[in-house]
Design a protein around this motif. Sequence first.
Motif, PDB file in Angstrom:
ATOM      1  N   GLY A   1     -25.509   5.553  58.486  1.00 40.37           N
ATOM      2  CA  GLY A   1     -25.083   5.404  59.870  1.00 40.37           C
ATOM      3  C   GLY A   1     -24.116   4.268  60.092  1.00 40.37           C
ATOM      4  N   ARG A   2     -23.756   3.547  59.061  1.00 37.89           N
ATOM      5  CA  ARG A   2     -22.814   2.445  59.208  1.00 37.89           C
ATOM      6  C   ARG A   2     -22.057   2.285  57.894  1.00 37.89           C
ATOM      7  NH1 ARG A   2     -24.427  -1.893  56.613  1.00 37.89           N
ATOM      8  NH2 ARG A   2     -23.078  -3.237  57.847  1.00 37.89           N
ATOM      9  N   THR A   3     -20.885   1.683  57.981  1.00 44.49           N
ATOM     10  CA  THR A   3     -20.066   1.455  56.791  1.00 44.49           C
ATOM     11  C   THR A   3     -20.340   0.059  56.255  1.00 44.49           C
ATOM     12  OG1 THR A   3     -18.335   2.879  57.671  1.00 44.49           O
ATOM     13  CG2 THR A   3     -17.729   1.376  55.903  1.00 44.49           C
ATOM     14  N   PRO A   4     -20.704  -0.075  54.991  1.00 40.71           N
ATOM     15  CA  PRO A   4     -20.910  -1.412  54.417  1.00 40.71           C
ATOM     16  C   PRO A   4     -19.645  -2.255  54.561  1.00 40.71           C
ATOM     17  CG  PRO A   4     -21.745   0.282  52.933  1.00 40.71           C
ATOM     18  CD  PRO A   4     -21.003   0.996  54.024  1.00 40.71           C
ATOM     19  N   LEU A   5     -19.838  -3.560  54.699  1.00 42.73           N
ATOM     20  CA  LEU A   5     -18.711  -4.462  54.899  1.00 42.73           C
ATOM     21  C   LEU A   5     -17.699  -4.345  53.764  1.00 42.73           C
ATOM     22  CD1 LEU A   5     -17.399  -6.739  56.521  1.00 42.73           C
ATOM     23  CD2 LEU A   5     -18.825  -8.370  55.244  1.00 42.73           C
ATOM     24  N   ALA A   6     -18.167  -4.248  52.518  1.00 39.47           N
ATOM     25  CA  ALA A   6     -17.245  -4.153  51.391  1.00 39.47           C
ATOM     26  C   ALA A   6     -16.378  -2.904  51.490  1.00 39.47           C
ATOM     27  CB  ALA A   6     -18.026  -4.145  50.080  1.00 39.47           C
ATOM     28  N   ALA A   7     -16.977  -1.792  51.924  1.00 37.64           N
ATOM     29  CA  ALA A   7     -16.211  -0.554  52.059  1.00 37.64           C
ATOM     30  C   ALA A   7     -15.238  -0.634  53.240  1.00 37.64           C
ATOM     31  CB  ALA A   7     -17.157   0.629  52.236  1.00 37.64           C
ATOM     32  N   ALA A   8     -15.664  -1.273  54.321  1.00 37.09           N
ATOM     33  CA  ALA A   8     -14.808  -1.375  55.504  1.00 37.09           C
ATOM     34  C   ALA A   8     -13.559  -2.198  55.236  1.00 37.09           C
ATOM     35  CB  ALA A   8     -15.596  -1.989  56.661  1.00 37.09           C
ATOM     36  N   LEU A   9     -13.642  -3.115  54.293  1.00 31.56           N
ATOM     37  CA  LEU A   9     -12.507  -3.998  53.997  1.00 31.56           C
ATOM     38  C   LEU A   9     -11.681  -3.531  52.808  1.00 31.56           C
ATOM     39  CD1 LEU A   9     -14.046  -7.541  54.554  1.00 31.56           C
ATOM     40  CD2 LEU A   9     -12.490  -6.288  56.023  1.00 31.56           C
ATOM     41  N   ARG A  10     -11.875  -2.281  52.398  1.00 29.20           N
ATOM     42  CA  ARG A  10     -11.118  -1.790  51.257  1.00 29.20           C
ATOM     43  C   ARG A  10      -9.613  -1.805  51.559  1.00 29.20           C
ATOM     44  NH1 ARG A  10     -12.855   1.422  47.299  1.00 29.20           N
ATOM     45  NH2 ARG A  10     -14.594   2.281  48.488  1.00 29.20           N
ATOM     46  N   PRO A  11      -8.808  -2.520  50.769  1.00 29.96           N
ATOM     47  CA  PRO A  11      -7.356  -2.551  50.997  1.00 29.96           C
ATOM     48  C   PRO A  11      -6.726  -1.165  50.825  1.00 29.96           C
ATOM     49  CG  PRO A  11      -8.036  -4.360  49.588  1.00 29.96           C
ATOM     50  CD  PRO A  11      -9.207  -3.449  49.705  1.00 29.96           C
ATOM     51  N   GLU A  12      -5.676  -0.907  51.572  1.00 30.37           N
ATOM     52  CA  GLU A  12      -4.992   0.388  51.526  1.00 30.37           C
ATOM     53  C   GLU A  12      -3.796   0.382  50.584  1.00 30.37           C
ATOM     54  OE1 GLU A  12      -5.908   3.218  53.002  1.00 30.37           O
ATOM     55  OE2 GLU A  12      -7.716   2.229  53.761  1.00 30.37           O
ATOM     56  N   THR A  13      -3.181  -0.789  50.377  1.00 26.42           N
ATOM     57  CA  THR A  13      -2.019  -0.887  49.489  1.00 26.42           C
ATOM     58  C   THR A  13      -2.155  -2.135  48.621  1.00 26.42           C
ATOM     59  OG1 THR A  13      -0.626  -2.270  50.919  1.00 26.42           O
ATOM     60  CG2 THR A  13      -0.603   0.120  51.329  1.00 26.42           C
TER      61      THR A  13
ATOM     62  N   ARG B   1      -7.273   3.287  44.264  1.00 25.21           N
ATOM     63  CA  ARG B   1      -7.108   3.960  45.560  1.00 25.21           C
ATOM     64  C   ARG B   1      -5.799   3.548  46.236  1.00 25.21           C
ATOM     65  NH1 ARG B   1     -11.314   6.684  47.859  1.00 25.21           N
ATOM     66  NH2 ARG B   1     -13.346   6.577  46.804  1.00 25.21           N
ATOM     67  N   ALA B   2      -5.479   2.256  46.138  1.00 20.66           N
ATOM     68  CA  ALA B   2      -4.231   1.774  46.731  1.00 20.66           C
ATOM     69  C   ALA B   2      -3.029   2.425  46.069  1.00 20.66           C
ATOM     70  CB  ALA B   2      -4.155   0.248  46.625  1.00 20.66           C
ATOM     71  N   VAL B   3      -3.091   2.592  44.750  1.00 19.39           N
ATOM     72  CA  VAL B   3      -2.005   3.256  44.023  1.00 19.39           C
ATOM     73  C   VAL B   3      -1.869   4.701  44.493  1.00 19.39           C
ATOM     74  CG1 VAL B   3      -1.299   4.114  41.757  1.00 19.39           C
ATOM     75  CG2 VAL B   3      -2.094   1.753  42.005  1.00 19.39           C
ATOM     76  N   GLY B   4      -3.000   5.395  44.652  1.00 18.87           N
ATOM     77  CA  GLY B   4      -2.959   6.770  45.148  1.00 18.87           C
ATOM     78  C   GLY B   4      -2.320   6.849  46.520  1.00 18.87           C
ATOM     79  N   ASN B   5      -2.674   5.923  47.407  1.00 21.06           N
ATOM     80  CA  ASN B   5      -2.074   5.893  48.746  1.00 21.06           C
ATOM     81  C   ASN B   5      -0.569   5.688  48.670  1.00 21.06           C
ATOM     82  OD1 ASN B   5      -4.564   6.213  49.971  1.00 21.06           O
ATOM     83  ND2 ASN B   5      -4.895   4.015  50.258  1.00 21.06           N
ATOM     84  N   MET B   6      -0.146   4.759  47.823  1.00 16.24           N
ATOM     85  CA  MET B   6       1.272   4.440  47.733  1.00 16.24           C
ATOM     86  C   MET B   6       2.074   5.570  47.096  1.00 16.24           C
ATOM     87  SD  MET B   6       0.857   0.394  46.686  1.00 16.24           S
ATOM     88  CE  MET B   6       2.597  -0.036  46.772  1.00 16.24           C
ATOM     89  N   LEU B   7       1.416   6.347  46.219  1.00 13.32           N
ATOM     90  CA  LEU B   7       2.095   7.494  45.612  1.00 13.32           C
ATOM     91  C   LEU B   7       2.028   8.736  46.500  1.00 13.32           C
ATOM     92  CD1 LEU B   7       0.838   7.160  41.911  1.00 13.32           C
ATOM     93  CD2 LEU B   7       3.197   6.867  42.705  1.00 13.32           C
ATOM     94  N   GLY B   8       1.200   8.688  47.536  1.00 17.99           N
ATOM     95  CA  GLY B   8       1.027   9.852  48.394  1.00 17.99           C
ATOM     96  C   GLY B   8       0.274  10.979  47.695  1.00 17.99           C
ATOM     97  N   LYS B   9      -0.631  10.624  46.799  1.00 17.80           N
ATOM     98  CA  LYS B   9      -1.381  11.630  46.051  1.00 17.80           C
ATOM     99  C   LYS B   9      -2.860  11.575  46.427  1.00 17.80           C
ATOM    100  CE  LYS B   9       1.750  11.865  42.121  1.00 17.80           C
ATOM    101  NZ  LYS B   9       1.890  11.941  40.659  1.00 17.80           N
ATOM    102  N   GLU B  10      -3.489  12.747  46.405  1.00 18.30           N
ATOM    103  CA  GLU B  10      -4.912  12.804  46.685  1.00 18.30           C
ATOM    104  C   GLU B  10      -5.679  12.072  45.581  1.00 18.30           C
ATOM    105  OE1 GLU B  10      -6.869  16.403  47.831  1.00 18.30           O
ATOM    106  OE2 GLU B  10      -4.975  17.321  48.471  1.00 18.30           O
ATOM    107  N   PHE B  11      -6.643  11.279  46.022  1.00 18.92           N
ATOM    108  CA  PHE B  11      -7.452  10.483  45.100  1.00 18.92           C
ATOM    109  C   PHE B  11      -8.700  11.275  44.738  1.00 18.92           C
ATOM    110  CE2 PHE B  11     -10.646   7.233  44.135  1.00 18.92           C
ATOM    111  CZ  PHE B  11      -9.955   6.413  43.264  1.00 18.92           C
ATOM    112  N   ARG B  12      -8.840  11.638  43.471  1.00 18.36           N
ATOM    113  CA  ARG B  12      -9.989  12.429  43.030  1.00 18.36           C
ATOM    114  C   ARG B  12     -10.818  11.610  42.044  1.00 18.36           C
ATOM    115  NH1 ARG B  12     -10.126  17.798  44.272  1.00 18.36           N
ATOM    116  NH2 ARG B  12      -9.086  18.026  46.293  1.00 18.36           N
ATOM    117  N   PRO B  13     -11.919  11.037  42.533  1.00 19.45           N
ATOM    118  CA  PRO B  13     -12.741  10.214  41.633  1.00 19.45           C
ATOM    119  C   PRO B  13     -13.702  11.051  40.797  1.00 19.45           C
ATOM    120  CG  PRO B  13     -13.629  10.139  43.857  1.00 19.45           C
ATOM    121  CD  PRO B  13     -12.387  11.000  43.926  1.00 19.45           C
ATOM    122  N   LEU B  14     -13.860  10.645  39.559  1.00 17.34           N
ATOM    123  CA  LEU B  14     -14.867  11.194  38.659  1.00 17.34           C
ATOM    124  C   LEU B  14     -15.667  10.032  38.087  1.00 17.34           C
ATOM    125  CD1 LEU B  14     -12.786  13.793  36.592  1.00 17.34           C
ATOM    126  CD2 LEU B  14     -14.483  14.321  38.339  1.00 17.34           C
TER     127      LEU B  14
END
Length: 433
Positions: free
Chosen positions: A12-24, A68-81
């Motif tokens: 029901g809430r986003t952990p602080l570490a996840a909320a602060l995930r950098p985008e680039t 994740r930041a690299v995926g955002n900057m490349l404009g590619k879908e991020f698929r984690p395994l």
Amino acid sequence: MSDLFDTGPRLGRTPLAAALRPETLDDIIGQPKLVKPGSILRRRIAANALGSLILYGPPGIGKTTIARAVGNMLGKEFRPLHATRDGVKELRKIADEARIRPLLIFVDEVHRFSATQADDLLSICEEGTADFVGATTGNPYHALPPALVSRSTILKLEPLSIEEMEKVVQRGVDHLAAQGIKVSLRPEQRRLIAGRSGGDARRALTTLESLAVGHDGAVTISDEMIAEAYEAAAINHDRSGDQHYDVVSAFVKSMRGSDPDATLYWLARLIHGGEDPRYIARRIMIHASEDVGLADNTALQTAVAAAQAVEKIGYPECQLILAHAALHVARAPKSGSVTRGIGAALGHVTSAPPAAVPLYLRDAHYKGAESLGHVGYKFPHDDPRGWVEQEYAPGVAQGAFYQSDARDAATFEKRADAFWEALTGHPQPRRRF
């Protein structure tokens, strides 16, 4: 293992570490060599030619975040395994999808991949089907298949400095304030949280969140609250990974460097991390000969006694014994003549034809030895000096292997040099610096 700002279970809430995930990469704190303008990572992103990338470093320093930041900057879908959860079937499914849309495949704990998984991953890398980023806490040159290493760019991430960690904590404080939770944290408390987190940003933010949670509107952090948060919290120490070997390396190099305070610090890190005291004692024994050697023969005696003692006495008392032995090695004068000497001798033995044992040095303790010519040995104890001049190893000149490391201190080696030079009239070969 998850990485920095990795999303935890949603309750029901986003952990602080996840909320602060950098985008680039511009939002990343730390890793300046990796994210600076003109870095290899920046250039690959700008050229849209990421290829295969391995991010290597301890937990909590940003491997997943950077991916994740690299995926955002490349404009590619991020698929984690995840290597322990997703098998060949999932990997092949994503590879098929990558042929119709641009994807960035991210594999956490890639060192846990099976041989079959690694083969499939290699085919994706070689075909250029998708960009790939792998994250590992183990040294890739040891933990990953050589074929995968050779096809990937290896980027090593370092733990965040305490100043960078303070920025992480302050970013968390600012985010909480924007959410209506005003956290009052003194500068020295912020630095304490930063330092106790051991370069792990996720750990720092998790601690901050635990201090702030459950309060309405505002909270003033007390020293008692911080002490409670860190009660029984161990320093990060992976006894099977790179950190283990790095801390051990720092410990033995501090003993070799004759720095008692650094020796005690790294020893304390090993003890606090739960390192096997028998392993620590073995390292001290090795370096009593490797680094002290003939400069102080009692160092090895102390180290051996310590190793025997820790077999009988466990933690916490054996920490005194380990400290005693480690400080003896650290404080003793140093000589590398033992290490160099046996190394040079072994090198000669493995590369040169074996020398014949002179007849007068061969075994003569049986009937018929004299008829075989095993005669002529000069017994040193029959000479009043306790020494006679005779050749013991044909073709091996004095100083070929052993070269004294005697310095100005009155060490055993220094006294031995003076004794034998006076007795034999031959100067003792010494290492040239």
